[in-house]
Design a protein around this motif. Structure first.
Motif, PDB file in Angstrom:
ATOM      1  N   ARG A  13     -12.935-126.747 -17.236  1.00 19.07           N
ATOM      2  CA  ARG A  13     -11.652-127.311 -17.645  1.00 19.07           C
ATOM      3  C   ARG A  13     -10.685-126.161 -17.946  1.00 19.07           C
ATOM      4  O   ARG A  13     -11.111-125.021 -18.070  1.00 19.07           O
ATOM      5  CB  ARG A  13     -11.843-128.186 -18.874  1.00 19.07           C
ATOM      6  CG  ARG A  13     -12.532-127.462 -20.023  1.00 19.07           C
ATOM      7  CD  ARG A  13     -12.615-128.296 -21.273  1.00 19.07           C
ATOM      8  NE  ARG A  13     -13.878-128.999 -21.428  1.00 19.07           N
ATOM      9  CZ  ARG A  13     -14.230-129.685 -22.510  1.00 19.07           C
ATOM     10  NH1 ARG A  13     -13.395-129.758 -23.523  1.00 19.07           N
ATOM     11  NH2 ARG A  13     -15.376-130.296 -22.592  1.00 19.07           N
ATOM     12  N   PRO A  14      -9.399-126.455 -18.100  1.00 15.39           N
ATOM     13  CA  PRO A  14      -8.448-125.383 -18.442  1.00 15.39           C
ATOM     14  C   PRO A  14      -8.807-124.749 -19.779  1.00 15.39           C
ATOM     15  O   PRO A  14      -9.323-125.424 -20.675  1.00 15.39           O
ATOM     16  CB  PRO A  14      -7.105-126.113 -18.530  1.00 15.39           C
ATOM     17  CG  PRO A  14      -7.290-127.388 -17.814  1.00 15.39           C
ATOM     18  CD  PRO A  14      -8.730-127.754 -17.929  1.00 15.39           C
ATOM     19  N   LYS A  15      -8.504-123.459 -19.910  1.00 12.05           N
ATOM     20  CA  LYS A  15      -8.881-122.757 -21.138  1.00 12.05           C
ATOM     21  C   LYS A  15      -8.198-123.339 -22.364  1.00 12.05           C
ATOM     22  O   LYS A  15      -8.709-123.236 -23.470  1.00 12.05           O
ATOM     23  CB  LYS A  15      -8.541-121.269 -21.016  1.00 12.05           C
ATOM     24  CG  LYS A  15      -9.549-120.518 -20.160  1.00 12.05           C
ATOM     25  CD  LYS A  15      -9.241-119.043 -20.112  1.00 12.05           C
ATOM     26  CE  LYS A  15     -10.024-118.396 -18.983  1.00 12.05           C
ATOM     27  NZ  LYS A  15      -9.612-117.009 -18.770  1.00 12.05           N
ATOM     28  N   SER A  16      -7.025-123.968 -22.174  1.00 14.11           N
ATOM     29  CA  SER A  16      -6.326-124.543 -23.320  1.00 14.11           C
ATOM     30  C   SER A  16      -7.050-125.775 -23.857  1.00 14.11           C
ATOM     31  O   SER A  16      -6.747-126.238 -24.957  1.00 14.11           O
ATOM     32  CB  SER A  16      -4.901-124.917 -22.911  1.00 14.11           C
ATOM     33  OG  SER A  16      -4.940-125.803 -21.803  1.00 14.11           O
ATOM     34  N   GLU A  17      -7.986-126.310 -23.080  1.00 13.89           N
ATOM     35  CA  GLU A  17      -8.659-127.558 -23.475  1.00 13.89           C
ATOM     36  C   GLU A  17     -10.099-127.347 -23.918  1.00 13.89           C
ATOM     37  O   GLU A  17     -10.836-128.313 -24.134  1.00 13.89           O
ATOM     38  CB  GLU A  17      -8.643-128.567 -22.313  1.00 13.89           C
ATOM     39  CG  GLU A  17      -7.271-128.876 -21.772  1.00 13.89           C
ATOM     40  CD  GLU A  17      -6.386-129.564 -22.795  1.00 13.89           C
ATOM     41  OE1 GLU A  17      -6.921-130.285 -23.647  1.00 13.89           O
ATOM     42  OE2 GLU A  17      -5.163-129.350 -22.761  1.00 13.89           O
ATOM     43  N   ILE A  18     -10.503-126.068 -24.054  1.00 17.01           N
ATOM     44  CA  ILE A  18     -11.907-125.768 -24.367  1.00 17.01           C
ATOM     45  C   ILE A  18     -12.361-126.487 -25.636  1.00 17.01           C
ATOM     46  O   ILE A  18     -13.460-127.022 -25.706  1.00 17.01           O
ATOM     47  CB  ILE A  18     -12.095-124.248 -24.561  1.00 17.01           C
ATOM     48  CG1 ILE A  18     -11.731-123.494 -23.287  1.00 17.01           C
ATOM     49  CG2 ILE A  18     -13.523-123.917 -25.007  1.00 17.01           C
ATOM     50  CD1 ILE A  18     -12.704-123.601 -22.190  1.00 17.01           C
ATOM     51  N   TYR A  19     -11.493-126.495 -26.665  1.00 14.35           N
ATOM     52  CA  TYR A  19     -11.896-127.017 -27.968  1.00 14.35           C
ATOM     53  C   TYR A  19     -11.457-128.472 -28.159  1.00 14.35           C
ATOM     54  O   TYR A  19     -11.508-128.996 -29.260  1.00 14.35           O
ATOM     55  CB  TYR A  19     -11.333-126.115 -29.078  1.00 14.35           C
ATOM     56  CG  TYR A  19     -11.817-124.697 -28.867  1.00 14.35           C
ATOM     57  CD1 TYR A  19     -13.068-124.304 -29.329  1.00 14.35           C
ATOM     58  CD2 TYR A  19     -11.061-123.787 -28.142  1.00 14.35           C
ATOM     59  CE1 TYR A  19     -13.542-123.036 -29.083  1.00 14.35           C
ATOM     60  CE2 TYR A  19     -11.530-122.506 -27.895  1.00 14.35           C
ATOM     61  CZ  TYR A  19     -12.772-122.139 -28.368  1.00 14.35           C
ATOM     62  OH  TYR A  19     -13.252-120.887 -28.114  1.00 14.35           O
TER      63      TYR A  19
END
Lengths: 256, 219
Positions: free
Chosen positions: B176-182
């Motif tokens: 997934r996009p890195k902005s959505e990791i958490y």
């Protein structure tokens, strides 16, 4: 095989010998299966320390050792005082500070003679983005999304921190914010162990950006053009406090 | 080939040949199922912890970011178990006198770590590093499940090698996009297959051959 007729063994001794051999092989296979699966756990739990594992060797029971006091890791001498403490080179620990007392009886410090005024790192767009990200991880829980002191933990009952958006903190030097993040202030604990130095400065830069966002300086010419934009139902201004207050008007216009 | 049965062998003895195949097959099937069962993998097993800590409350209700406590997840193999000091950032004021928090207070008072029960325990022969996974677009919930819904944390997946390989063979199905990791709400269907394939290129995720090479995980 096991279903041989009882008289089969009597016919020849060699056949009985074969039976014994087969039985031995069977016993070996079964015991190998049982013993072999037990071996698996020896490899799974190897006699070495993983992170956070308990130790029987050290008296405090921790496999992860604390550094002996005064240890300086290579490249972490932290000799740049401004960068690592946010304080001036000639800081005087006994310097007099101005204080006031608020209605709750808290002492409010309103002068910061030892804190540095200028950011010791270069502030770029990346710095602010990083600061925003770190602010939302570590600070927002109490200080709220824009720093008004209305975070979720405060809503659960933690004593409310002061807002960033008063003249006292707008005029406070950057070194003060860094010192508070590092060592704590009032009820707030220090975050030095959770946030590395560069990230702390990035957060300071972001707090400054938040302060500007909540108290934008609008020169007379710009204010005129903003008003005009609102009249034209064009809300293309930056997302500032001013713009937010105009949004309902713009929405009404759109609904007509 | 030598004669298989003695001339005196009866029909039961001959049928045992067929039975042996069926029994052997069943035993093997049972073995594969037991090996994957939660009895052996500890999947879905909730453990009694020394403190009744709820991720559902801290993450789900309070919206605290994973990295507030698990500070080293972006830089180290271990995501980091927070020191008791981190608990005290809030709990020096909130619920400070609650008997539920007495183990935490005791830990802080006596300077002794809380003895948490490990939930995700990889075998000693498997190498795992959190930082590379979050840096390459693998989100928390992909492996850990929706932690924000777990009052007590359990192992969402088997952690068996075939499970690791299911992603190492086809990482583009899970990244997934890195902005959505958490983001705990993320679903793999939030991106199209093409977008995820593009992410795999953007993040320079290595070839299937390298990701499934023995020494990638067994060092």
């Amino acid at each position: 095989m096991l279903t041989n007729k009882p008289n089969a063994g009597k016919k020849s001794m060699t056949f009985q010998g074969k039976n014994v051999l087969r039985f031995a092989v069977l016993v070996f296979c079964v015991s190998f299966f049982l013993v072999g699966t037990a071996c698996r756990y020896d490899m799974q739990d190897q006699p070495r320390y993983k992170a956070y594992k308990e130790s029987e060797f050290f008296s405090d029971g921790k496999a992860m050792r604390d550094f002996p006091e005064g240890t300086v890791a290579r490249g972490q001498l932290n000799e740049n005082k401004a960068l690592h403490t946010g304080k001036k080179e000639n800081a005087d620990p006994n310097a007099q500070v101005e204080t006031t007392t608020d209605e709750l009886g808290n002492t409010i410090v309103s002068s910061f003679p030892n804190a540095i005024e200028k950011m010791p790192i270069n502030v770029t767009k990346e710095t602010l983005d990083r600061g925003e990200q770190r602010y939302k991880i570590f600070c927002m829980v109490c200080h709220g999304p824009v720093g008004k002191g209305d975070g979720m933990v405060v809503r659960r009952g933690y004593p409310q921190p002061t807002t960033y958006h008063d003249d006292r903190l707008r005029n406070a030097p950057v070194g003060h914010f860094f010192d508070v993040i590092t060592n704590g202030w009032g009820k707030m604990n220090g975050y030095a162990s959770q946030i590395p130095v560069e990230d702390r400065w990035a957060i300071v830069a972001y707090i400054r950006a938040l302060q500007v966002s909540q108290n934008p300086e609008i020169k007379s010419g710009e204010a005129d053009s903003t008003d005009k934009a609102a009249e034209d139902n064009k809300n293309e201004t930056e997302q500032t406090g001013e713009a937010e207050t105009q949004e309902p008007a713009a929405d009404n216009g759109g609904a007509n | 080939m030598a004669q298989l049965f003695h001339p005196g062998a009866n029909n039961i003895a001959k049928a045992s040949l067929v039975l042996a195949v069926i029994l052997g097959g069943s035993a093997f099937y049972a073995y594969t199922q037991i090996a994957r069962s939660s009895y052996l993998t500890n999947q879905y097993l909730e453990k009694q912890q020394p403190v009744q800590f709820s991720h559902r409350h801290h993450v789900g209700d309070d919206g605290i970011d994973c990295r507030y406590c698990h500070t080293s997840v972006e830089n180290a193999a271990s995501a980091g178990i927070p020191p008791t000091q981190t608990c005290m950032n809030c709990h020096n004021q909130l619920w400070a006198d609650s008997p539920y928090l007495e183990p935490v207070q005791a830990s802080f008072r006596d300077n002794k770590p809380i003895k948490w029960e490990r939930v995700h325990d990889l075998p000693g022969y498997a190498y795992f590093n959190h930082s590379i996974h979050v840096a390459k677009g693998v989100g928390c919930s992909t492996c850990h499940g929706q932690i924000d819904n777990m009052a007590s944390v359990y192992q969402e997946n088997t952690l068996q090698m075939e499970w690791c390989l299911s992603c190492h063979r086809n990482p583009e199905q899970f990244i997934r996009p890195k902005s959505e990791i958490y983001n705990m709400e993320w679903s793999d269907s939030d991106l199209t297959a093409e977008e995820r394939s593009k992410l795999k290129v953007d993040y320079k995720i290595r070839s299937r051959e390298l990701l499934t090479s023995c020494s990638t995980c067994h060092r």
